[in-house]
Design a protein around this motif. Structure first.
Motif, PDB file in Angstrom:
ATOM      1  N   LEU A   1     -25.264   3.642  -7.797  1.00  0.00           N
ATOM      2  CA  LEU A   1     -24.073   2.802  -7.635  1.00  0.00           C
ATOM      3  C   LEU A   1     -22.854   3.665  -7.317  1.00  0.00           C
ATOM      4  CD1 LEU A   1     -22.486   0.165  -7.799  1.00  0.00           C
ATOM      5  CD2 LEU A   1     -22.418   0.453 -10.302  1.00  0.00           C
ATOM      6  N   GLN A   2     -22.707   4.784  -8.019  1.00  0.00           N
ATOM      7  CA  GLN A   2     -21.572   5.682  -7.783  1.00  0.00           C
ATOM      8  C   GLN A   2     -21.600   6.247  -6.365  1.00  0.00           C
ATOM      9  OE1 GLN A   2     -22.145   8.427 -10.992  1.00  0.00           O
ATOM     10  NE2 GLN A   2     -21.082   7.139 -12.490  1.00  0.00           N
ATOM     11  N   ARG A   3     -22.797   6.594  -5.895  1.00  0.00           N
ATOM     12  CA  ARG A   3     -22.894   7.108  -4.525  1.00  0.00           C
ATOM     13  C   ARG A   3     -22.484   6.049  -3.508  1.00  0.00           C
ATOM     14  NH1 ARG A   3     -27.454   9.911  -6.645  1.00  0.00           N
ATOM     15  NH2 ARG A   3     -28.821   8.124  -6.207  1.00  0.00           N
TER      16      ARG A   3
ATOM     17  N   ASN B   1     -15.855  12.505 -10.942  1.00  0.00           N
ATOM     18  CA  ASN B   1     -17.310  12.612 -10.904  1.00  0.00           C
ATOM     19  C   ASN B   1     -17.700  13.917 -10.232  1.00  0.00           C
ATOM     20  OD1 ASN B   1     -18.484   9.824 -11.835  1.00  0.00           O
ATOM     21  ND2 ASN B   1     -16.682   9.371 -10.590  1.00  0.00           N
ATOM     22  N   SER B   2     -18.871  14.373 -10.503  1.00  0.00           N
ATOM     23  CA  SER B   2     -19.304  15.679 -10.008  1.00  0.00           C
ATOM     24  C   SER B   2     -19.402  15.680  -8.498  1.00  0.00           C
ATOM     25  CB  SER B   2     -20.666  16.037 -10.600  1.00  0.00           C
ATOM     26  OG  SER B   2     -21.677  15.196 -10.085  1.00  0.00           O
ATOM     27  N   PRO B   3     -18.994  16.793  -7.849  1.00  0.00           N
ATOM     28  CA  PRO B   3     -19.087  16.882  -6.390  1.00  0.00           C
ATOM     29  C   PRO B   3     -20.495  16.666  -5.873  1.00  0.00           C
ATOM     30  CG  PRO B   3     -17.750  18.660  -7.284  1.00  0.00           C
ATOM     31  CD  PRO B   3     -18.389  17.956  -8.455  1.00  0.00           C
ATOM     32  N   ALA B   4     -21.501  17.090  -6.625  1.00  0.00           N
ATOM     33  CA  ALA B   4     -22.884  16.942  -6.166  1.00  0.00           C
ATOM     34  C   ALA B   4     -23.243  15.472  -5.980  1.00  0.00           C
ATOM     35  CB  ALA B   4     -23.840  17.584  -7.167  1.00  0.00           C
ATOM     36  N   GLU B   5     -22.666  14.629  -6.836  1.00  0.00           N
ATOM     37  CA  GLU B   5     -22.968  13.207  -6.749  1.00  0.00           C
ATOM     38  C   GLU B   5     -22.002  12.473  -5.832  1.00  0.00           C
ATOM     39  OE1 GLU B   5     -22.981  11.666 -10.668  1.00  0.00           O
ATOM     40  OE2 GLU B   5     -24.845  12.613 -11.255  1.00  0.00           O
ATOM     41  N   HIS B   6     -20.871  13.131  -5.512  1.00  0.00           N
ATOM     42  CA  HIS B   6     -19.844  12.448  -4.724  1.00  0.00           C
ATOM     43  C   HIS B   6     -19.376  13.296  -3.555  1.00  0.00           C
ATOM     44  CE1 HIS B   6     -19.424   9.006  -7.411  1.00  0.00           C
ATOM     45  NE2 HIS B   6     -19.686   9.862  -8.353  1.00  0.00           N
ATOM     46  N   GLU B   7     -20.310  13.918  -2.880  1.00  0.00           N
ATOM     47  CA  GLU B   7     -19.938  14.767  -1.768  1.00  0.00           C
ATOM     48  C   GLU B   7     -19.377  13.950  -0.617  1.00  0.00           C
ATOM     49  OE1 GLU B   7     -24.453  15.122   0.078  1.00  0.00           O
ATOM     50  OE2 GLU B   7     -23.527  16.819  -0.937  1.00  0.00           O
ATOM     51  N   GLU B   8     -19.577  12.624  -0.632  1.00  0.00           N
ATOM     52  CA  GLU B   8     -18.987  11.795   0.409  1.00  0.00           C
ATOM     53  C   GLU B   8     -17.468  11.932   0.383  1.00  0.00           C
ATOM     54  OE1 GLU B   8     -21.190  10.711  -1.746  1.00  0.00           O
ATOM     55  OE2 GLU B   8     -22.873   9.811  -0.688  1.00  0.00           O
ATOM     56  N   TYR B   9     -16.876  12.045  -0.838  1.00  0.00           N
ATOM     57  CA  TYR B   9     -15.429  12.194  -0.886  1.00  0.00           C
ATOM     58  C   TYR B   9     -15.025  13.613  -0.550  1.00  0.00           C
ATOM     59  CZ  TYR B   9     -10.674  12.794  -2.229  1.00  0.00           C
ATOM     60  OH  TYR B   9      -9.350  13.141  -2.176  1.00  0.00           O
ATOM     61  N   THR B  10     -15.715  14.594  -1.138  1.00  0.00           N
ATOM     62  CA  THR B  10     -15.319  15.977  -0.895  1.00  0.00           C
ATOM     63  C   THR B  10     -15.515  16.347   0.560  1.00  0.00           C
ATOM     64  OG1 THR B  10     -17.515  16.760  -1.582  1.00  0.00           O
ATOM     65  CG2 THR B  10     -15.810  16.691  -3.266  1.00  0.00           C
TER      66      THR B  10
END
Length: 226
Positions: free
Chosen positions: A65-67, A119-128
């Motif tokens: 869901l977070q992704r 949230n961790s970058p690994a799980e949210h690399e879409e933003y980073t």
């Protein structure tokens, strides 16, 4: 049941599944705006009007869901930052518009922004990926201008990513504290500093630009020596 009927049913189910996922992500964005970055899955389900267990019929787990939320946020940010991808006008107008657009998005979507960075970058690399994408785009833009002015393009990447890092750090700090500056004040300050950096880079190579005169895209500039 024929194979064709089974395939058609599977296709309809896949389409419905994707539509429901999109609806739940929209509900999540609304829940984040209402409850802040610490929003719970229960609050997201409540905003969607379903039980929490129903939510997880469309997402494998909380991370899934977070992704999905991050991916949707990336799409929204990319649309909002259109002036960054297609700068027009004078150098000062280009810089001012890009910075103002960035800060406006941060102030209008602060809960979502904080949700993403918590949230961790690994799980949210879409933003980073967004700052990286901006840095790469600016690198290409700066390279084009340096070559058009018959200058060494080597400084383009470090200048581009340095500016992105500076703006990100300064705007995040301002968002946390606000301090004595209004948004317009910060836009003016960041614009002045960024122009100073770019102006110095160009002057080092013997090029002087009027920051208040329209600057065409690199491909529209006359070839060096003409």
């Amino acid at each position: 049941m024929s194979a064709a009927s089974a395939d058609g049913r599977a296709t309809r189910w896949a389409g419905q599944h994707q539509r429901r996922r999109a609806e739940f992500v929209d509900a999540a964005l609304a829940a984040i705006a209402e409850h802040g970055p610490e929003v719970s899955t229960e609050q997201i389900a409540e905003k969607a009007g379903v039980a929490r267990t129903r939510l997880y019929k469309h997402f494998t787990d909380a991370a899934d869901l977070q992704r999905a939320i991050s991916q949707r946020a990336r799409e929204l940010i990319t649309i909002e930052l259109a002036p960054v991808w297609n700068p027009q006008g004078t150098p000062m107008q280009m810089i001012t518009t890009a910075i103002d657009t960035h800060l406006r998005w941060l102030t209008e979507h602060t809960p979502l922004y904080r949700y993403l960075i918590q949230n961790s970058p690994a799980e949210h690399e879409e933003y980073t990926d967004i700052p990286t994408a901006i840095g790469e785009h600016l690198t290409e833009l700066f390279t084009g201008y340096l070559l058009a002015f018959d200058l060494d393009p080597a400084p383009a990447e470090t200048t581009a990513f340095g500016i992105v890092g500076y703006v990100h750090s300064a705007s995040t700090r301002w968002l946390d504290r606000h301090g004595p500056y209004t948004r317009d004040d910060l836009v003016a300050q960041l614009t002045a500093v960024i122009w100073t950096i770019l102006d110095h880079t160009l002057r080092t190579g013997g090029v002087t630009l009027d920051p208040h005169r329209r600057l065409p895209p690199p491909h529209e500039l006359p070839a060096p020596g003409k």
